[in-house]
Design a protein around this motif. Sequence first.
Motif, PDB file in Angstrom:
ATOM      1  N   CYS A 166      96.694  58.246  -2.563  1.00  0.00           N
ATOM      2  CA  CYS A 166      94.974  57.769  -2.625  1.00  0.00           C
ATOM      3  C   CYS A 166      95.027  58.681  -4.135  1.00  0.00           C
ATOM      4  O   CYS A 166      94.690  59.301  -4.537  1.00  0.00           O
ATOM      5  N   CYS A 220      94.379  54.790   2.829  1.00  0.00           N
ATOM      6  CA  CYS A 220      93.620  56.004   3.075  1.00  0.00           C
ATOM      7  C   CYS A 220      92.844  55.665   4.332  1.00  0.00           C
ATOM      8  O   CYS A 220      92.531  55.796   4.391  1.00  0.00           O
ATOM      9  N   PHE A 267      90.384  53.374   1.038  1.00  0.00           N
ATOM     10  CA  PHE A 267      91.417  52.781   0.151  1.00  0.00           C
ATOM     11  C   PHE A 267      91.803  52.130   0.757  1.00  0.00           C
ATOM     12  O   PHE A 267      92.955  52.497   1.542  1.00  0.00           O
ATOM     13  N   CYS A 276      89.512  57.567   2.805  1.00  0.00           N
ATOM     14  CA  CYS A 276      88.312  57.140   1.923  1.00  0.00           C
ATOM     15  C   CYS A 276      87.802  55.429   2.679  1.00  0.00           C
ATOM     16  O   CYS A 276      87.368  54.541   1.956  1.00  0.00           O
ATOM     17  N   HIS A 319      92.291  58.139  -5.135  1.00  0.00           N
ATOM     18  CA  HIS A 319      90.635  58.674  -4.838  1.00  0.00           C
ATOM     19  C   HIS A 319      90.009  60.143  -4.248  1.00  0.00           C
ATOM     20  O   HIS A 319      89.452  60.837  -3.999  1.00  0.00           O
ATOM     21  N   CYS A 320      91.584  59.890  -3.844  1.00  0.00           N
ATOM     22  CA  CYS A 320      91.417  61.727  -2.547  1.00  0.00           C
ATOM     23  C   CYS A 320      93.015  62.531  -3.051  1.00  0.00           C
ATOM     24  O   CYS A 320      93.961  61.686  -3.291  1.00  0.00           O
TER      25      CYS A 320
HETATM   26 ZN    ZN Z   1      91.001  57.746  -0.443  1.00  0.00          ZN
END
Ligand code: ZN
Length: 801
Positions: A515, A533, A538, A536, A517-518
Motif C-alpha cells: 500500500c 489495503c 486504498f 486504509c 499509504h501504509c
Molecule cells: Zn493502506
Amino acid sequence: MTIARVIVDVPAIGTDKEFDYAIPEKWREMIQPGMRVAVPFGPRIIQGFVIGLKDTTDVPRLKSISKPLDMTPVLNKELLRLGEWIAEQTLSFKITSFHAMLPAAMKAKYKKVIRKTDHMKLISLDDLFGGKQEIDWKEAEKRNLLPDLHKEINKGNAEVIYLVKDRAKTKKMKIVQPAVPHHELRVAADELPKNAVNQIKLLQYIHAAQEESFEAGDLAARAEVPRQTIAALVKKGILSETEEDVYRDPYKHKHFQRTTPLPLTAQQQEAIRPILETIETNIHQTFMLFGVTGSGKTEVYLQSIHEVIKKGEEAIVLVPEIALTPQMVERFKGRFGSDVAVLHSRLSIGEQYDEWRKIQKKEVKVVVGARSAVFAPFENLGIIIIDEEHETSYKQEETPRYHARDVAIERAKYHQCPVVLGSATPSLESFARAQKGVYQLLTLSKRMNEKQLPSVAIVDMREEMRSGNRSMFSKELFEKLKDRLAKREQTVLFLNRRGHSTFLMCRDCGFVMQCPHCDITLTFHRYSNEMKCHYCGFQTEAPQTCPDCASSHIRYFGTGTQKVEEELSKLLPEARVIRMDVDTTGRKGAHERLLDHFQAGRADILLGTQMIAKGLDFPNITLVGVLSADTMLHLPDFRAAEKTFQLLTQVSGRAGRHELSGEVVIQTYSPEHYSIQLAGKQDYDRFYRQEMAMRKLGSYPPFYYLALITVQHEDLMKVISVTEKISNYMKARISQDAILLGPVASPIPRINDRYRYQCLIKYKREPNLFPALKKVLEHYQTKLSKEGLSISIDVNPYMMI
Ligand code: ZN
Ligand code: ADP
Ligand code: ZN
C-alpha cells in the motif's frame, strides 16, 4: 434542588469534569440525574449529561440549563457511576463512556416524539396532544408543553420515542378503537341501515368483545368482515383508526421450540451448586466455568438464569459477536421465550433501539448480546454470564477501551450477584486468577453422553511438499474429504484468515505490492481483480506485469477462501460447497441463511474463516479440516500461541458432537509448536503451564499488566521525538519494578500516511502510572492536537499491532 452537575459533550481533557448549571424554575420538577440537557457552553449550546443535583455552588456567575433533552433518565444511578469508573480505568473521557452505554438511536440527530401509551381513556390528554396520538418533541418544546407532558410520562400515560429512519424497516400496525363511548355502539348499530350487514356485525362484535383496541387485520378476521367495513365505520366517525409502531423483532419469523430444564448430570450439579448459592444469598462471586465444548455449560447457564428469574431478577448473557448465531439465540429463546431480548451489531439501529427499550421498560428478563450488552439498563441484575470468555472481541478497540469482563464484574459487585465466565480454553489471565482463588473454578471435564473428543491428526505440510504434493490439501485430508462425500456426511473446512491473505509477488525480482499509504502488503481480490489495503481502504487494479521490472511472471500467492473454493470445484466437482467469509456474509441475514442451508443438508462442505469456528452444532459434521494452522503463530503478538491454541481447540470441537464420531485434520508448517501439538491433544492444562512459563520469561500478562502508548503523525521525525519525550517522562515516574520498552516503530509502522511509534510499559503495582499517563494526555492534547498529532493509550491492550 436548583443546580445541576453536568458533564458536557466536549470530549477533551479540559472539559472532562463537572460544570454547574442553574435549573430554571419551570424545569425543577423534571430534571434528574441521568437525563441529558442542552446547556450554553462558550458561544454554543451543547448537550450534556446531568450526573447529580445540588443546592449550592461557588461558581460566581451561574449559567442556566437551556432545556431538557430527555423526560426520564437514560442512565440510572448505577450506570452513571459505572461510566465514571470506566473513564478512570481506561483513561478516557466521562462523556465518551456515557455515550458508549447508550444505543446509537439515542444520539441527538434523531427526531423524537412524545406518544400516548394508551388508546382509550386519555381524553384528558386531548388538549395536550391536540387530539393526536403523538406530538413532535420540537413542537412540544415550542408550545411549552414539556413540563405537563413530563407529568403524564411519569404517570405512565405517555413516553418518548426516538424515530430512527431505517428505510422500509419501520413496521406500522393499524389500531382500531371505538370513537364513541362503549354503550353507544349498540345505538349506532341500530341506527345503521338494515342492509349494512357487515357494519352491524362488526359493531356487535366490538360491543361484545369488551376490548379497548384491536389490530385492524386481526379485528376484520375475527369479526369475519372485509377490511373495508372498518374503513366505512371510521368514515362515519363511529370507529377511529391510528397507526402504531410495532417492535421490529428480527427473530419474529422464527419459531422457537420451547424447551424445559434437563435433569443435570452429577458434574453439572456440582458446578451449578455454588452459583445457585450466591444467587440465593445475594453475594458477588466470579466463577470460571471451565468445560470442554459439549460438556453442558449452556445448560448450566440456562438453569442459573431460571433461578434468577424466579427471584424476580434479571440476567445478562454475553457471547462473542460471531457466535451470536441463530442457534445460540434459539437456546435462550427456546427456554425463556419472549422474556429474551437480543442485541448484536447485525441489527439495524432501529432494531437495536427496540430491544433496548424492551429492557428499559422491563418487558424482558434476559438479554443475550455481544460486548455492549453488558450495559443493559437492568436494575435488579441477578447474574452476568460471559460465554467464550477468552474471546478478544470482548475488548473494545476504540475509546473507551473497556473490557466487558471487567465491566461485568464491576456491575456484579454493585448488584451483589455472580459472574460466570465460561470457556473450554480460558484466557491465561482468567485461569491464573482461578488458580489463585480470585475466581472460583468450576470444572466440567466430560462431554455429554460421554462422547469422545474427536481424534486429531496433525499433518506436516513440509513433508507433503517434499513428497511432491503441491496442492493445498494433504493426502490425508483429501482422502477423508472424498470418504465423507461418499458417506454423505458433512465437512467443515477452516481457513485462518488472520495473517493470511492473497498477495502479489514477482517471481523474477521478488517485488511485493504494498500500500502506498501504509506499510502493509496489498490483498488481491480475484472477483473484482483489484488490490486492496485492509487498513486504509486504498484500492487499485491488479497489474498484469511487475510494476518494478516489467516481468510478466507476476503471480498471486497465499490462500484465500475464494481460491480454496476454486480448487475444491476442480478436485471434487461433485461436492456442494458453501463459502462463508466477509464477502459472502456482508448482507443482513446472509450468515443465517447460509447456515440454515448447511444445516438442511443442502451442502457437503462448509468453507470459511473465523466466523465458522464457533457455536456450530450440527449432527452431521464428522470431519473438520484446518488448512493452515500456523498463520497466526508468527504475528507480532505475545498472545499468538494462546490464540492459535484456542482457535484450533474451538474448531476441532465442531466435529462429532452427536451420534457420529468426528475426526479432525490439522495442516501446518510448524507441527512441533506446543500450541499445535497440545491443541491436537485437547490438553488445556499442559498448554496453560507451558504458556505461563513463556509469559513469565517475557514479563507478559498475567505476570505483568500492560499499557501501550501509540503516537501518530504524518512527520516521522516528529513522531520519534514526541515518543522519546513521552518515554523519558514516564521512565522518571515509574518504579524500578516496571519495565518500559521503546520507543520503537509499531509493528505496522505507517497507516494512512501517518507514522506510528509506540512504547510499552509493563508493570505490577504502580500508583503513579495513571496520574502520569493522564498528564501526558493532558499535555499533548492541549498543545499539539491542532498539529494533527494523536496519542492513544491502551490499558491492557489486545491489539498489539
Ligand atoms: Zn493502506
Ligand atoms: P457447551 O455449552 O459446554 O458446549 P452444551 O450445553 O451445548 O455444551 O451441551 C452439549 C449438548 O448436551 C447439548 O445438545 C445439550 O442439549 C446437551 N445437554 C446438556 N446438558 C444435558 C443434560 N443434563 N442432559 C442431557 N443432555 C444435556
Ligand atoms: Zn519484477
